[in-house]
Design a protein around this motif. Structure first.
Motif, short mmCIF file in Angstrom:
data_model
loop_
_atom_site.label_atom_id
_atom_site.label_comp_id
_atom_site.label_asym_id
_atom_site.label_seq_id
_atom_site.Cartn_x
_atom_site.Cartn_y
_atom_site.Cartn_z
N LEU A 89 6.94 -20.55 -13.76
CA LEU A 89 6.82 -21.19 -12.44
C LEU A 89 5.52 -20.76 -11.75
N CYS A 135 2.71 -22.77 -13.02
CA CYS A 135 2.79 -24.11 -12.42
C CYS A 135 2.18 -24.10 -11.01
N ALA A 150 7.81 -28.16 -11.25
CA ALA A 150 7.81 -27.73 -12.65
C ALA A 150 8.62 -28.70 -13.50
#
Ligand code: MTE
Ligand code: HPA
Ligand code: MOS
Length: 754
Positions: A525, A528, A565
């Motif tokens: 994450l 991202c 994501a």
């Protein structure tokens, strides 16, 4: 964080096996068991039982499609006795009926003829007759043989500790339901879902993939459901496979007490040698473990006795041998401490014996022999991070042992029929399954597209608060509120090949696996977010549901990041795997580094005896305990209190009795007493020792499940010391539990008949 289960528990909303709504057509199984401890089945007549309306089927060994074999470590235990019976309570058949009342009524009508064989209930007799579960094992350090001549003082004796009924509030049970294509789902009150799955598959003669085991939580296990939850689940599944309808098997309390194994009683011999300056130079002991009629976990319990045979002391010359003795009792099994307490009771008895002969206080002997960093355990591991001396100092500074001793002596001098006593009980307990391959775990984490999280691990919640700890880990790493994390049931189809929740290692093993899974997801994450903000992923952080870059708050929330994501097709699911590093053990040499780390602690127990009645009250127990850095003080303090009281019960009042015919005499809650509010200490004080914690422990928070049980051993020696100040010719018997009867005998004995 509060225990996430407390509200459900006190409002009765928590779901246990018996709260699972029943599917229509559910059948109920009741076990028919052997009334005889050892013999050969000559005939069984089921016809009257079968004739009762509502009895559907009586399942015996003849109905088993696969193997009639449930042994875990050694294949020496049948699910249903086929010819020989080896203990009272051994399952012979399962009566399946429309209700359990009908099945119970039918059970009374079964006629069985058994030709009796000799019954052995005493482990020493079994050892003499060569009735052993496995060959004996010996742990050795230095050279005891050539040490005795250097000893200024040598003492020998015997120390025995009795068994203990687990008395989990929820009795053993399982509910199995048929799925399509011959698959079966079992809800089981087990600490070991994989054990249930493996043995069910074996008995049914199918692959493990056909059996799904699910556990929401269990109403206590204490080791009693590590292996011994399995047979009832297998029986239920067998019923399903034969009848193709759901089958529920739940033991009544009396059936549970009669049929299941308990903590192992031990009888042991010791020989201890001390130098002029009271250092322990040599220690030899022989342990006779009462294993019961088949192996169950006895071989593993037996080695943990050896691992903890020297408790918290450094002894340069040690020889300890243990025999696992086969008797005609129900197979004894895991119980909090797993053989460790039985080993520790013996060395504490030896020290108490030595102290009495030398006319000093036991705690002086204990203190000068405490283990230190760099000392070698008899199994080869080198002690490090030892906290015993700092714990002892903390006890002395917080509670002033000298003043307590003086106050007790003054009290005793001024009272003729009341006497006080105290004891110190240090504990050193190794954390890890002693069988290295068992030290692994997995965790499965889903982040849903709205930012909420689902977590499954191999950990079974049994009251020890492991689910709360798991939730804390996920919420902390994702920095979201715990309300957005759901702890799923423990299920073999989501997390497979699990070790049982045991060895105090559940939070460490499953927590570390969970930590890895959450960290891996977090890394993804962060990449991202880094892409989005055009920064390095190292500069991304999530705090309280908001994304930060270079420590500046952004307007991107956790929920938005998760959705971002997902749209980029990044995987939001992760499986974490953890295997404890560094540990090993070589069984040929009986040496290695079996434990990730040790937990240390010290308990000071004070008791007041009524020397007319032989009764006693515990005034207080003061504990200094090494939590590392506790991740949840209220859960961990609860474990200390519960473990302590359970240990005190074992040492003082829980009086397990079998007669020579192998029949359980203490077979009800009126004849087997466990501690209640009147028998617990008036105060329990827990002082955490502040340490840096240990990196092998989850979030540096050390394992806490079993070690406190052994503080309860202090209760025995506090009583023993109090008796000594009433009766100068008292002979300690080192024969736990110290029931009121034994106290009275001690106060006024020895008697000729003894
Ligand atoms: N605490 C409660 N409330 N109920 C239990 O059944 N079992 C004990 C201990 N504390 C138990 C408990 C035992 S025998 C063990 S091994 C550990 O919890 C298991 O859990 P842990 O590994 O998470 O400490
Ligand atoms: N502790 C508890 N349970 C176990 C162990 C152990 O060391 N080994 C196998 N089951
Ligand atoms: Mo605990 S005796 O390891 O279940």
């Amino acid at each position: 964080m509060k225990n996430i289960d407390s509200k459900g528990h006190v409002t009765g909303k928590s779901i246990y096996l018996d709260d699972i709504p029943l599917i229509q057509g559910t059948r109920f199984g009741v076990v028919f068991d052997s009334p005889v401890a050892h013999g050969t089945i000559e005939s069984i007549n089921y016809s009257k039982a079968r004739a009762i309306p509502g009895v559907i089927k009586i399942i015996t060994h003849e109905d088993i499609p696969g193997q009639n074999q449930i042994g875990g470590i050694i294949p020496d235990e049948q699910l249903f006795a086929s010819k020989e019976v080896h203990f009272v309570g051994q399952p012979i058949a399962l009566i399946i009926a429309e209700s359990d009342q009908i099945a119970f009524a039918a059970r009374k009508l079964i006629k069985i003829e058994i030709s009796k064989n000799d019954v052995i209930v005493d482990p020493r007799e079994a050892q003499q007759k060569d009735q052993l579960i496995i060959p004996p094992r010996t742990f050795e350090l230095g050279d005891t043989k050539n040490s005795w001549e250097n000893c200024a003082h040598i003492f020998e004796g015997q120390a025995d500790s009795n068994g203990q009924e687990h008395l989990y509030i929820e009795t053993q049970g399982a509910y199995a339901v048929p799925l399509e294509n011959g698959h079966i789902r079992i809800s089981s009150s087990t600490q070991g879902p994989t054990a249930v799955q493996r043995i069910t598959a074996r008995v049914l003669g199918v692959g493990m993939h056909k059996i799904e085991v699910d556990v929401v939580r269990i109403g206590g296990g204490f080791g009693g459901k590590e292996d011994q939850a399995t047979p009832w689940a297998v029986m239920a599944a067998l019923g399903v496979s034969i009848l193709n309808s759901p089958v529920k098997v739940v033991l009544s309390r009396l059936d549970d007490m009669r049929m299941t194994g308990k903590r192992h009683p031990y009888s042991s011999d010791y020989k201890i040698g001390l130098s002029k300056d009271l250092k322990i130079l040599a220690y030899e002991t022989t342990f006779y473990q009462n294993a019961g009629a088949s192996a169950d976990l006895s071989p593993a319990v037996m080695v943990r006795t050896l691992f903890h045979g020297t408790n918290s002391y450094f002894i340069p010359n040690v020889k300890m041998t243990a025999y696992s003795c086969k008797t005609n009792l129900p197979p004894n099994t895991a119980f909090r401490g797993f053989g460790g307490p039985q080993g520790m009771f013996v060395i504490e008895s030896a020290l108490s014996h030595a102290a009495k002969e030398l006319s000093i206080s036991t705690h002086e002997l204990q203190k000068i022999n405490l283990l230190k960093d760099g000392n070698e355990f008899p199994y080869g591991q080198i002690a490090d991070g030892v906290e015993l001396n700092s714990i002892w100092r903390k006890m002395e500074s917080k509670f002033d042992i000298k003043t307590i001793e003086k106050e007790i002596n003054d009290f005793n001098a001024n009272h003729s029929d009341m006497k006080k006593g105290f004891s110190l009980m240090p504990v050193t307990f190794g954390i890890s399954f002693t069988k290295t391959p068992m030290n692994q775990a997995r965790a499965l984490v889903h982040i849903y597209t709205d930012g909420s999280v689902g977590v499954t691990t191999g950990a079974v919640e049994m009251g020890q608060g492991v689910n709360t700890k798991m939730l804390q880990i996920a919420a902390q790493i994702f920095s979201i509120t715990p309300k957005r994390v759901k702890l799923e049931s423990t299920n073999t189809t989501r997390v497979a090949n699990t070790s049982p929740s045991a060895a105090s290692s559940t939070a460490d093993l499953n927590g570390k696996a969970l930590e890895k899974a959450c960290n891996a997801l977090m890394d993804r994450l962060k990449i991202c977010a880094a892409d989005h903000f055009n920064v390095s992923s190292h500069d991304v952080a999530v705090k309280d549901g908001v994304v930060y870059t270079n420590e500046n708050q952004t307007d991107l929330t956790w929920d938005q990041l998760v959705m971002m994501a997902f749209l980029k097709r990044i995987c939001l699911t992760e499986n974490g795997h953890y295997a404890t590093p560094k540990i090993n053990f070589d069984m040929d040499k009986e040496k290695g580094h079996p434990f990730a780390y040790h937990v240390y602690g010290l308990a000071l127990t004070q008791v007041t005896l009524d020397c007319i009645r032989g009764t006693y009250d515990f005034d207080s127990v003061k504990i200094v305990h090494d939590f590392g850095k506790t991740m949840n003080p209220s859960v961990d303090f609860g474990q200390i209190e519960g473990g302590l009281i359970q240990g005190m019960g074992w040492m003082t009042m829980e009086d397990l009795q079998y007669n020579n015919e192998g029949q359980l005499m203490s077979n009800t809650l009126s004849t087997y007493k466990i501690p209640d509010i009147y028998s617990v200490p008036k105060t329990v004080t827990i002082e955490p020792l502040d340490t840096d914690g240990n990196d092998m422990a989850i979030l540096k928070s050390k394992a806490v499940g079993e070690p406190p049980l052994m503080y309860g051993i202090g209760a025995y020696f506090a009583i023993d010391n109090a008796i000594k100040s009433f009766n100068p010719i008292f002979n300690s018997t080192f024969d736990a539990p110290f029931t009121h009867e034994k106290v009275l005998m001690g106060l006024y004995g020895p008697f000729d008949s003894e």
